[in-house]
Design a protein around this motif. Structure first.
Motif, PDB file in Angstrom:
ATOM      1  N   ARG A   1      23.806  27.677   8.138  1.00 50.68           N
ATOM      2  CA  ARG A   1      24.458  26.763   7.188  1.00 50.68           C
ATOM      3  C   ARG A   1      23.826  26.833   5.803  1.00 50.68           C
ATOM      4  O   ARG A   1      24.256  26.140   4.900  1.00 50.68           O
ATOM      5  CB  ARG A   1      24.369  25.322   7.703  1.00 50.68           C
ATOM      6  CG  ARG A   1      25.269  25.099   8.888  1.00 50.68           C
ATOM      7  CD  ARG A   1      25.380  23.653   9.276  1.00 50.68           C
ATOM      8  NE  ARG A   1      26.334  23.527  10.364  1.00 50.68           N
ATOM      9  CZ  ARG A   1      26.021  23.595  11.637  1.00 50.68           C
ATOM     10  NH1 ARG A   1      24.775  23.793  11.999  1.00 50.68           N
ATOM     11  NH2 ARG A   1      26.940  23.482  12.564  1.00 50.68           N
ATOM     12  N   MET A   2      22.769  27.663   5.637  1.00 46.73           N
ATOM     13  CA  MET A   2      22.128  27.733   4.320  1.00 46.73           C
ATOM     14  C   MET A   2      23.057  28.392   3.313  1.00 46.73           C
ATOM     15  O   MET A   2      23.558  29.487   3.577  1.00 46.73           O
ATOM     16  CB  MET A   2      20.827  28.540   4.413  1.00 46.73           C
ATOM     17  CG  MET A   2      19.647  27.689   4.856  1.00 46.73           C
ATOM     18  SD  MET A   2      18.254  28.711   5.255  1.00 46.73           S
ATOM     19  CE  MET A   2      17.854  29.327   3.662  1.00 46.73           C
ATOM     20  N   PRO A   3      23.314  27.730   2.155  1.00 41.81           N
ATOM     21  CA  PRO A   3      24.262  28.299   1.197  1.00 41.81           C
ATOM     22  C   PRO A   3      23.883  29.719   0.779  1.00 41.81           C
ATOM     23  O   PRO A   3      24.740  30.569   0.599  1.00 41.81           O
ATOM     24  CB  PRO A   3      24.204  27.348   0.011  1.00 41.81           C
ATOM     25  CG  PRO A   3      23.507  26.126   0.484  1.00 41.81           C
ATOM     26  CD  PRO A   3      22.719  26.468   1.697  1.00 41.81           C
TER      27      PRO A   3
ATOM     28  N   ARG B   1      28.959  36.726   2.165  1.00 38.28           N
ATOM     29  CA  ARG B   1      30.154  37.038   1.361  1.00 38.28           C
ATOM     30  C   ARG B   1      29.928  38.281   0.506  1.00 38.28           C
ATOM     31  O   ARG B   1      30.850  39.049   0.253  1.00 38.28           O
ATOM     32  CB  ARG B   1      30.525  35.833   0.499  1.00 38.28           C
ATOM     33  CG  ARG B   1      31.195  34.734   1.289  1.00 38.28           C
ATOM     34  CD  ARG B   1      32.315  34.094   0.508  1.00 38.28           C
ATOM     35  NE  ARG B   1      31.807  33.442  -0.678  1.00 38.28           N
ATOM     36  CZ  ARG B   1      31.157  32.282  -0.660  1.00 38.28           C
ATOM     37  NH1 ARG B   1      30.943  31.678   0.481  1.00 38.28           N
ATOM     38  NH2 ARG B   1      30.727  31.735  -1.757  1.00 38.28           N
ATOM     39  N   VAL B   2      28.662  38.465   0.053  1.00 34.98           N
ATOM     40  CA  VAL B   2      28.343  39.670  -0.732  1.00 34.98           C
ATOM     41  C   VAL B   2      28.580  40.902   0.147  1.00 34.98           C
ATOM     42  O   VAL B   2      29.203  41.876  -0.282  1.00 34.98           O
ATOM     43  CB  VAL B   2      26.883  39.617  -1.230  1.00 34.98           C
ATOM     44  CG1 VAL B   2      26.433  40.966  -1.756  1.00 34.98           C
ATOM     45  CG2 VAL B   2      26.747  38.571  -2.322  1.00 34.98           C
ATOM     46  N   PHE B   3      28.118  40.844   1.392  1.00 34.95           N
ATOM     47  CA  PHE B   3      28.316  41.983   2.304  1.00 34.95           C
ATOM     48  C   PHE B   3      29.795  42.200   2.571  1.00 34.95           C
ATOM     49  O   PHE B   3      30.267  43.333   2.616  1.00 34.95           O
ATOM     50  CB  PHE B   3      27.574  41.753   3.624  1.00 34.95           C
ATOM     51  CG  PHE B   3      26.129  42.151   3.546  1.00 34.95           C
ATOM     52  CD1 PHE B   3      25.772  43.479   3.366  1.00 34.95           C
ATOM     53  CD2 PHE B   3      25.120  41.207   3.625  1.00 34.95           C
ATOM     54  CE1 PHE B   3      24.444  43.858   3.271  1.00 34.95           C
ATOM     55  CE2 PHE B   3      23.784  41.571   3.527  1.00 34.95           C
ATOM     56  CZ  PHE B   3      23.444  42.889   3.354  1.00 34.95           C
ATOM     57  N   ALA B   4      30.528  41.083   2.734  1.00 34.75           N
ATOM     58  CA  ALA B   4      31.960  41.214   3.009  1.00 34.75           C
ATOM     59  C   ALA B   4      32.661  41.870   1.817  1.00 34.75           C
ATOM     60  O   ALA B   4      33.563  42.681   1.975  1.00 34.75           O
ATOM     61  CB  ALA B   4      32.556  39.838   3.279  1.00 34.75           C
ATOM     62  N   ARG B   5      32.223  41.524   0.612  1.00 37.46           N
ATOM     63  CA  ARG B   5      32.864  42.024  -0.608  1.00 37.46           C
ATOM     64  C   ARG B   5      32.520  43.492  -0.865  1.00 37.46           C
ATOM     65  O   ARG B   5      33.369  44.298  -1.202  1.00 37.46           O
ATOM     66  CB  ARG B   5      32.357  41.156  -1.762  1.00 37.46           C
ATOM     67  CG  ARG B   5      33.070  41.312  -3.058  1.00 37.46           C
ATOM     68  CD  ARG B   5      32.293  40.538  -4.100  1.00 37.46           C
ATOM     69  NE  ARG B   5      32.385  41.229  -5.358  1.00 37.46           N
ATOM     70  CZ  ARG B   5      33.060  40.789  -6.394  1.00 37.46           C
ATOM     71  NH1 ARG B   5      33.675  39.648  -6.340  1.00 37.46           N
ATOM     72  NH2 ARG B   5      33.113  41.489  -7.499  1.00 37.46           N
ATOM     73  N   GLU B   6      31.235  43.835  -0.688  1.00 34.66           N
ATOM     74  CA  GLU B   6      30.783  45.186  -1.033  1.00 34.66           C
ATOM     75  C   GLU B   6      30.558  46.040   0.214  1.00 34.66           C
ATOM     76  O   GLU B   6      29.980  47.115   0.119  1.00 34.66           O
ATOM     77  CB  GLU B   6      29.489  45.113  -1.853  1.00 34.66           C
ATOM     78  CG  GLU B   6      29.673  44.569  -3.253  1.00 34.66           C
ATOM     79  CD  GLU B   6      30.625  45.389  -4.106  1.00 34.66           C
ATOM     80  OE1 GLU B   6      30.752  46.611  -3.866  1.00 34.66           O
ATOM     81  OE2 GLU B   6      31.261  44.804  -4.993  1.00 34.66           O
ATOM     82  N   GLY B   7      30.981  45.523   1.382  1.00 31.21           N
ATOM     83  CA  GLY B   7      30.706  46.220   2.648  1.00 31.21           C
ATOM     84  C   GLY B   7      31.118  47.686   2.618  1.00 31.21           C
ATOM     85  O   GLY B   7      30.365  48.572   3.035  1.00 31.21           O
TER      86      GLY B   7
ATOM     87  N   VAL C   1      29.815  36.787  -7.017  1.00 31.77           N
ATOM     88  CA  VAL C   1      30.077  35.752  -6.005  1.00 31.77           C
ATOM     89  C   VAL C   1      29.529  34.398  -6.472  1.00 31.77           C
ATOM     90  O   VAL C   1      30.176  33.364  -6.318  1.00 31.77           O
ATOM     91  CB  VAL C   1      29.458  36.175  -4.648  1.00 31.77           C
ATOM     92  CG1 VAL C   1      29.437  35.026  -3.659  1.00 31.77           C
ATOM     93  CG2 VAL C   1      30.243  37.336  -4.058  1.00 31.77           C
ATOM     94  N   SER C   2      28.338  34.404  -7.113  1.00 34.93           N
ATOM     95  CA  SER C   2      27.743  33.143  -7.579  1.00 34.93           C
ATOM     96  C   SER C   2      28.619  32.498  -8.649  1.00 34.93           C
ATOM     97  O   SER C   2      28.851  31.292  -8.628  1.00 34.93           O
ATOM     98  CB  SER C   2      26.359  33.365  -8.178  1.00 34.93           C
ATOM     99  OG  SER C   2      25.529  33.910  -7.235  1.00 34.93           O
ATOM    100  N   GLN C   3      29.114  33.330  -9.602  1.00 32.38           N
ATOM    101  CA  GLN C   3      29.949  32.774 -10.675  1.00 32.38           C
ATOM    102  C   GLN C   3      31.210  32.148 -10.097  1.00 32.38           C
ATOM    103  O   GLN C   3      31.628  31.063 -10.482  1.00 32.38           O
ATOM    104  CB  GLN C   3      30.342  33.867 -11.663  1.00 32.38           C
ATOM    105  CG  GLN C   3      29.253  34.082 -12.702  1.00 32.38           C
ATOM    106  CD  GLN C   3      29.546  35.273 -13.590  1.00 32.38           C
ATOM    107  OE1 GLN C   3      30.423  36.086 -13.278  1.00 32.38           O
ATOM    108  NE2 GLN C   3      28.801  35.398 -14.660  1.00 32.38           N
TER     109      GLN C   3
END
Ligand code: CMP
Length: 387
Positions: free
Chosen positions: A139-141, A148-154, A245-247
């Motif tokens: 649950r850690m943000p 999500r970074v891995f999903a995006r740049e996988g 992703v952060s932005q």
């Protein structure tokens, strides 16, 4: 504020004040109760570790067992509360159990009982408790964002990985062919050559032989350079994706927070995105002084959650989520008319004076609502002073 029929204004104020205090107390208890599973994770993991240590197991086994069973009951209760109100899916399962966190929570409850019924002896019986670490970690943000970074740049990361694997295999084949006959222990099979490469790249092959032939040395050199290149590529891909992703997260978070402040509901989508870029989220713990009376004011605060006390005289006023404060200084003489402090941990959206003026100028409806409330407060303050 007009009093409800049959109630004097003072009485209604006291009742409202009492209700607000009750809500704040209930929220405090809710927050304390949410801390229990986190405490159980920490205590439970320490107990799992101590169980594997013969000396502590010998001395405290009954106590450790009681702690571990207690943790299991806490997690079972937590899972039950999560799924109890859910409508079941056609498979008869609660939807939460089909989510990644649901699977982790279910394994956290069922792992140890399953090992017990399978006849696993102590201390191995308690090892499935190691999965408890995933309950807060999942649950850690930061970790969710990394996912999500891995999903995006996988795809890009995998492509670089495949390129590197190809180079490693080719270099391994050269090492096997060129070095194998002379150094069979390290390069005698393709698998051994690949293992030598892995040790070499991780810097742990000090006890192993180095290639002796020219093709072997060339292959090892190319591999090392390719490794450095791949490492750099991976790092830059991850860093770029992390920033993007952060932005996006910040924008979406602000958007979500804005939607919780009723005042902003009149805004058009274009105006909301202007406001979302201008607002700055801010969180403050309980009993924080936001600003003091008489100080110059340069921002307005919108309360997303929590509550603040406006130290007006003779009676303080409590403002809760959805409300705002700090506008009077910006619309009047520039000085704060009252000290403000948080009653409980609270989260705000802060708008600086320049953006406040710009947004007020381009959104007459919002400006009208803020002006009207400010006027009402000023009138209330005047009445409190002059009776
Ligand atoms: P400002 O004067 O900038 O700083 C103190 C804030 O307290 C003020 O703006 C208002 O937003 C708020 N405030 C002052 N009086 C009242 C009141 N009677 N009721 C609610 N809020 C108030």
């Amino acid at each position: 504020m007009t009093a409800a029929p049959g109630l004097s204004e003072g009485r209604e104020r006291r009742i409202m004040g009492g209700l607000k205090r009750l809500t704040i107390k209930t929220r405090r208890w809710g927050r304390a109760a949410r801390g229990i599973p986190r405490l159980a994770v920490a205590v439970g993991l320490i107990a799992v570790i101590l169980m594997t240590e013969p000396s502590t197991r010998g001395m405290f086994a009954p106590g450790l067992r009681a702690v571990l069973v207690g943790c299991l009951l806490v997690f079972a209760g937590q899972l039950w509360m999560r799924i109890e109100s859910e409508r079941l899916t056609p498979t008869g399962l609660a939807p939460y159990l089909l989510s990644p966190m649901g699977v982790i929570d279910a394994l956290a409850v069922l792992g140890i009982p399953a090992a017990f019924f399978a006849g696993v002896p102590e201390p191995y019986l308690w090892l499935p408790g190691a999965i408890w670490i995933l309950k807060p970690a999942g649950r850690m943000p930061g970790l969710v964002r990394l996912g999500r970074v891995f999903a995006r740049e996988g795809t890009a990361l995998a492509a670089v990985g495949v390129l590197f694997a190809t180079i490693m295999l080719a270099a391994g084949a050269v090492l096997y062919a060129a070095e194998g006959p002379a150094q069979p222990a390290d390069f005698g099979t393709l698998a051994r050559a690949l293992w030598w490469e892995t040790l070499s790249l991780t810097g742990s092959n000090a006890l192993h032989d180095a290639p002796q032939t020219v093709p072997g040395r060339l292959a090892a050199g190319v591999l090392t350079i390719a490794f450095l290149g791949v490492f750099g590529l991976w790092t830059s891909l991850m860093a770029t994706a992390f920033v993007a992703v952060s932005q996006r997260d910040t924008f979406l978070r602000n958007w979500d927070l804005i939607s919780r402040v009723p005042l902003f509901r009149s805004l058009s989508p274009a105006a909301i995105s202007e406001v979302a870029n201008a607002l700055r989220p801010w969180e403050a713990p309980e009993r924080t002084v936001v600003f003091r009376e008489g100080r110059p004011g340069d921002s307005v605060y919108f309360i997303v959650s929590g509550s603040v006390r406006v130290h007006t005289r003779p009676d303080p006023v409590v403002l809760t989520d959805g409300s705002f404060f700090g506008e009077m200084a910006l619309l009047g003489d520039g000085l704060r008319s009252a000290t403000i402090s948080t009653v409980e941990p609270s989260s705000f959206l802060v708008l600086d004076v320049a953006d406040f003026r710009k947004i007020m100028a381009s959104n007459p409806e919002l400006a009208g609502a803020i002006d009207a409330e400010s006027l009402r407060r000023r009138e209330e303050a005047r009445r409190a002073v002059h009776g």
